[in-house]
Design a protein around this motif. Structure first.
Motif, PDB file in Angstrom:
ATOM      1  N   PHE A 145       1.125   7.521  -0.474  1.00 54.18           N
ATOM      2  CA  PHE A 145       0.192   6.979  -1.071  1.00 54.18           C
ATOM      3  C   PHE A 145      -0.590   6.119  -0.439  1.00 54.18           C
ATOM      4  O   PHE A 145      -1.805   6.031  -0.782  1.00 54.18           O
ATOM      5  CB  PHE A 145       1.191   6.097  -2.143  1.00 54.18           C
ATOM      6  N   GLY A 146      -0.074   5.483   0.628  1.00 57.19           N
ATOM      7  CA  GLY A 146      -0.938   4.222   1.219  1.00 57.19           C
ATOM      8  C   GLY A 146      -0.570   4.002   2.846  1.00 57.19           C
ATOM      9  O   GLY A 146      -1.011   3.135   3.267  1.00 57.19           O
ATOM     10  N   GLY A 147      -0.123   5.293   3.460  1.00 54.58           N
ATOM     11  CA  GLY A 147       0.049   5.246   4.859  1.00 54.58           C
ATOM     12  C   GLY A 147       0.937   4.215   5.259  1.00 54.58           C
ATOM     13  O   GLY A 147       1.941   3.570   4.308  1.00 54.58           O
ATOM     14  N   ALA A 148       0.881   3.786   6.845  1.00 54.96           N
ATOM     15  CA  ALA A 148       1.944   2.869   7.120  1.00 54.96           C
ATOM     16  C   ALA A 148       1.926   1.324   6.715  1.00 54.96           C
ATOM     17  O   ALA A 148       3.102   0.678   6.282  1.00 54.96           O
ATOM     18  CB  ALA A 148       1.883   2.642   8.601  1.00 54.96           C
ATOM     19  N   GLY A 149       0.834   1.136   6.061  1.00 59.47           N
ATOM     20  CA  GLY A 149       0.844  -0.191   5.621  1.00 59.47           C
ATOM     21  C   GLY A 149       1.436  -0.363   4.247  1.00 59.47           C
ATOM     22  O   GLY A 149       2.170  -1.362   4.001  1.00 59.47           O
ATOM     23  N   MET A 150       1.454   0.598   3.182  1.00 54.85           N
ATOM     24  CA  MET A 150       2.040   0.454   2.118  1.00 54.85           C
ATOM     25  C   MET A 150       3.542   0.664   2.338  1.00 54.85           C
ATOM     26  O   MET A 150       4.622   0.003   1.766  1.00 54.85           O
ATOM     27  CB  MET A 150       1.778   1.674   1.130  1.00 54.85           C
ATOM     28  N   SER A 151       4.004   1.595   3.339  1.00 57.15           N
ATOM     29  CA  SER A 151       5.362   1.685   3.797  1.00 57.15           C
ATOM     30  C   SER A 151       6.072   0.315   4.145  1.00 57.15           C
ATOM     31  O   SER A 151       7.242   0.066   3.881  1.00 57.15           O
ATOM     32  CB  SER A 151       5.424   2.681   5.015  1.00 57.15           C
ATOM     33  N   MET A 152       5.191  -0.427   4.921  1.00 60.98           N
ATOM     34  CA  MET A 152       5.557  -1.494   5.685  1.00 60.98           C
ATOM     35  C   MET A 152       5.851  -2.741   4.486  1.00 60.98           C
ATOM     36  O   MET A 152       6.963  -3.182   4.300  1.00 60.98           O
ATOM     37  CB  MET A 152       4.696  -2.209   6.723  1.00 60.98           C
ATOM     38  N   ASP A 153       4.760  -2.606   3.690  1.00 63.31           N
ATOM     39  CA  ASP A 153       4.937  -3.574   2.707  1.00 63.31           C
ATOM     40  C   ASP A 153       6.235  -3.517   1.250  1.00 63.31           C
ATOM     41  O   ASP A 153       6.859  -4.244   1.047  1.00 63.31           O
ATOM     42  CB  ASP A 153       3.747  -3.772   1.680  1.00 63.31           C
ATOM     43  N   THR A 154       6.297  -1.992   1.223  1.00 58.10           N
ATOM     44  CA  THR A 154       7.404  -1.642   0.334  1.00 58.10           C
ATOM     45  C   THR A 154       8.891  -1.954   0.948  1.00 58.10           C
ATOM     46  O   THR A 154       9.593  -2.674   0.249  1.00 58.10           O
ATOM     47  CB  THR A 154       7.367   0.010   0.168  1.00 58.10           C
ATOM     48  N   THR A 168      -2.512   5.611  20.818  1.00 56.32           N
ATOM     49  CA  THR A 168      -1.835   5.528  19.933  1.00 56.32           C
ATOM     50  C   THR A 168      -1.986   4.436  18.896  1.00 56.32           C
ATOM     51  O   THR A 168      -1.555   4.268  17.803  1.00 56.32           O
ATOM     52  CB  THR A 168      -0.377   5.404  20.470  1.00 56.32           C
ATOM     53  N   TYR A 169      -2.815   3.391  19.122  1.00 59.46           N
ATOM     54  CA  TYR A 169      -2.944   2.311  18.653  1.00 59.46           C
ATOM     55  C   TYR A 169      -3.534   2.452  17.287  1.00 59.46           C
ATOM     56  O   TYR A 169      -4.808   3.223  17.294  1.00 59.46           O
ATOM     57  CB  TYR A 169      -3.813   1.377  19.433  1.00 59.46           C
ATOM     58  N   GLU A 170      -3.287   2.125  16.197  1.00 61.87           N
ATOM     59  CA  GLU A 170      -3.843   2.299  14.769  1.00 61.87           C
ATOM     60  C   GLU A 170      -3.265   1.149  13.751  1.00 61.87           C
ATOM     61  O   GLU A 170      -2.178   0.891  13.462  1.00 61.87           O
ATOM     62  CB  GLU A 170      -3.519   3.617  14.090  1.00 61.87           C
ATOM     63  N   SER A 171      -4.311   0.123  13.516  1.00 63.80           N
ATOM     64  CA  SER A 171      -4.037  -0.921  12.456  1.00 63.80           C
ATOM     65  C   SER A 171      -3.897  -0.496  11.173  1.00 63.80           C
ATOM     66  O   SER A 171      -4.228   0.647  10.920  1.00 63.80           O
ATOM     67  CB  SER A 171      -5.336  -1.937  12.767  1.00 63.80           C
ATOM     68  N   VAL A 172      -3.527  -1.566  10.486  1.00 65.22           N
ATOM     69  CA  VAL A 172      -2.985  -1.236   9.080  1.00 65.22           C
ATOM     70  C   VAL A 172      -3.726  -2.183   8.079  1.00 65.22           C
ATOM     71  O   VAL A 172      -3.712  -3.218   8.512  1.00 65.22           O
ATOM     72  CB  VAL A 172      -1.386  -1.082   9.040  1.00 65.22           C
ATOM     73  N   GLU A 173      -3.693  -1.769   6.989  1.00 63.42           N
ATOM     74  CA  GLU A 173      -4.159  -2.708   5.786  1.00 63.42           C
ATOM     75  C   GLU A 173      -2.575  -3.022   5.017  1.00 63.42           C
ATOM     76  O   GLU A 173      -2.177  -2.279   4.518  1.00 63.42           O
ATOM     77  CB  GLU A 173      -5.182  -1.930   4.859  1.00 63.42           C
ATOM     78  N   ARG A 174      -2.588  -4.502   4.932  1.00 64.92           N
ATOM     79  CA  ARG A 174      -1.377  -4.912   4.139  1.00 64.92           C
ATOM     80  C   ARG A 174      -1.597  -5.882   3.247  1.00 64.92           C
ATOM     81  O   ARG A 174      -2.781  -6.586   3.188  1.00 64.92           O
ATOM     82  CB  ARG A 174      -0.405  -5.484   5.373  1.00 64.92           C
ATOM     83  N   GLN A 175      -0.856  -5.889   2.232  1.00 62.83           N
ATOM     84  CA  GLN A 175      -0.990  -6.880   1.253  1.00 62.83           C
ATOM     85  C   GLN A 175      -0.314  -8.291   1.816  1.00 62.83           C
ATOM     86  O   GLN A 175       1.110  -8.568   1.317  1.00 62.83           O
ATOM     87  CB  GLN A 175      -0.351  -6.443  -0.244  1.00 62.83           C
ATOM     88  N   LEU A 176      -0.476  -9.032   2.655  1.00 63.48           N
ATOM     89  CA  LEU A 176      -0.113 -10.249   3.186  1.00 63.48           C
ATOM     90  C   LEU A 176      -0.662 -11.331   2.867  1.00 63.48           C
ATOM     91  O   LEU A 176      -2.035 -11.423   2.979  1.00 63.48           O
ATOM     92  CB  LEU A 176       0.194 -10.141   4.661  1.00 63.48           C
ATOM     93  N   ASP A 177      -0.122 -12.497   2.527  1.00 60.35           N
ATOM     94  CA  ASP A 177      -0.846 -13.817   2.438  1.00 60.35           C
ATOM     95  C   ASP A 177      -1.259 -14.273   3.725  1.00 60.35           C
ATOM     96  O   ASP A 177      -1.000 -13.953   4.881  1.00 60.35           O
ATOM     97  CB  ASP A 177      -0.259 -15.062   1.498  1.00 60.35           C
TER      98      ASP A 177
END
Length: 310
Positions: free
Chosen positions: A129-138, A40-49
């Motif tokens: 638009f951008g998967g789980a990473g964009m959802s998390m950032d939003t 189940t593991y899947e990493s995400v790309e996020r816009q984090l400092d």
């Protein structure tokens, strides 16, 4: 055929894994669980400092309050294989010190800034638009709280999980018919297919999508109760089989073990909330606009649970 049975349920996969880890009924269970969680593991790309990334990586390890974005994706059944949209969005805020978990639902049509896309749109479009990473950032920007992890489950996963636990019992406050099923008033028992239909009805409900979200939360509660009352988690293998093909998360097996060991008290009290908006039309498309007062209310409750000061 309608758009599809758009559903729920990151929290079910979350509770399923925690329950089985916490019970710990031997090496065979441990190995089965380890293998399933790895799938189940899947990493995400996020816009984090850099600072935020470091903080996020230490939250569970240091037994701090943490948050999980729970996504129900409208794919995986009826032949649908595209990326899909997060037609169910919930934020689970978990605090081991307060012995409390707060689950807040966000309407899929909520009008927000989509982080990384440079546009305003329905919040559930962020996943497309951008998967789980964009959802998390939003969601992190919109609610002004840290979103530490995510769990996503598709339609097929909901159906199979409900069947894996032997069906669920929910309380229904409105008699209605959906997809050839008639749901009577009062306590009713649902199998997987019935749970999908129960969760998707909204046109006959005067509360519209908010009524639908309440039924989704009832399914979450129903599955969680069945999991937590299993004698020795006797059907753990069926639960794992349903999860590993239909659930994705950026939480590792070590994270799960740590949560099961250090956060069990946080699930003693589970409170639920709903971010309420009002409908409006723009360019022929319907959206939900949340007032500043309502947004501040929800932000304040989440920040209290997460011990966030900003």
């Amino acid at each position: 055929m309608s758009r599809g049975k758009k559903i729920v349920l990151g929290i079910v996969g979350f509770v399923a894994v925690l329950t089985i880890v916490a019970v710990g009924i031997g090496a065979k269970v441990y190995m089965d669980l380890s293998g399933s969680v790895q799938k189940t593991y899947e990493s995400v790309e996020r816009q984090l400092d850099t600072k935020r990334k470091e903080e996020q990586g230490k939250v569970i390890a240091e037994k701090k309050p943490f948050s999980v974005l729970l996504l129900g994706i409208d794919t995986g059944d009826l032949g649908r294989t595209e990326v899909g949209r997060s037609d169910t969005m919930m934020v689970a805020a978990v605090n081991p010190n307060l012995k409390k978990t707060l689950i807040t639902s966000i309407a899929r049509d909520t009008y927000v800034d989509i982080v990384g896309k440079g546009t305003k749109d329905k919040i559930n479009h962020a996943y497309a638009f951008g998967g789980a990473g964009m959802s998390m950032d939003t969601v992190e920007k919109y609610l002004d709280i840290p979103i530490d992890h995510y769990i996503a489950i598709n339609m097929k996963g909901l159906k199979e999980l409900v069947d894996a636990v032997g069906g669920i019992t929910v309380s229904n406050d409105q008699k209605f018919t959906q997809d050839s099923y008639t749901f009577e008033y009062g306590k009713i028992h649902l199998d997987g297919d019935q749970a999908l239909s129960f969760s998707r009805m909204r046109h006959e409900d005067p509360r519209g999508d908010y009524g639908r979200q309440e039924r989704q939360r009832k399914i979450v509660e129903g599955v969680a109760k069945k999991l937590l009352t299993f004698d020795g988690v006797t059907r753990y293998k069926e639960v794992l089989d349903a999860m590993q093909e239909n659930v994705k998360t950026d939480m590792s097996f070590d994270d799960m073990k740590k949560i099961a060991a250090d956060y069990r008290g946080a699930f003693t009290t589970i409170q639920q909330d709903q971010l309420q908006g009002e409908g409006f039309m723009q360019d022929g498309i319907s959206y939900q606009r949340v007032s500043e007062t309502e947004l501040n209310r929800v932000q304040t409750e989440l920040k209290k649970t997460l011990d966030v000061n900003n």
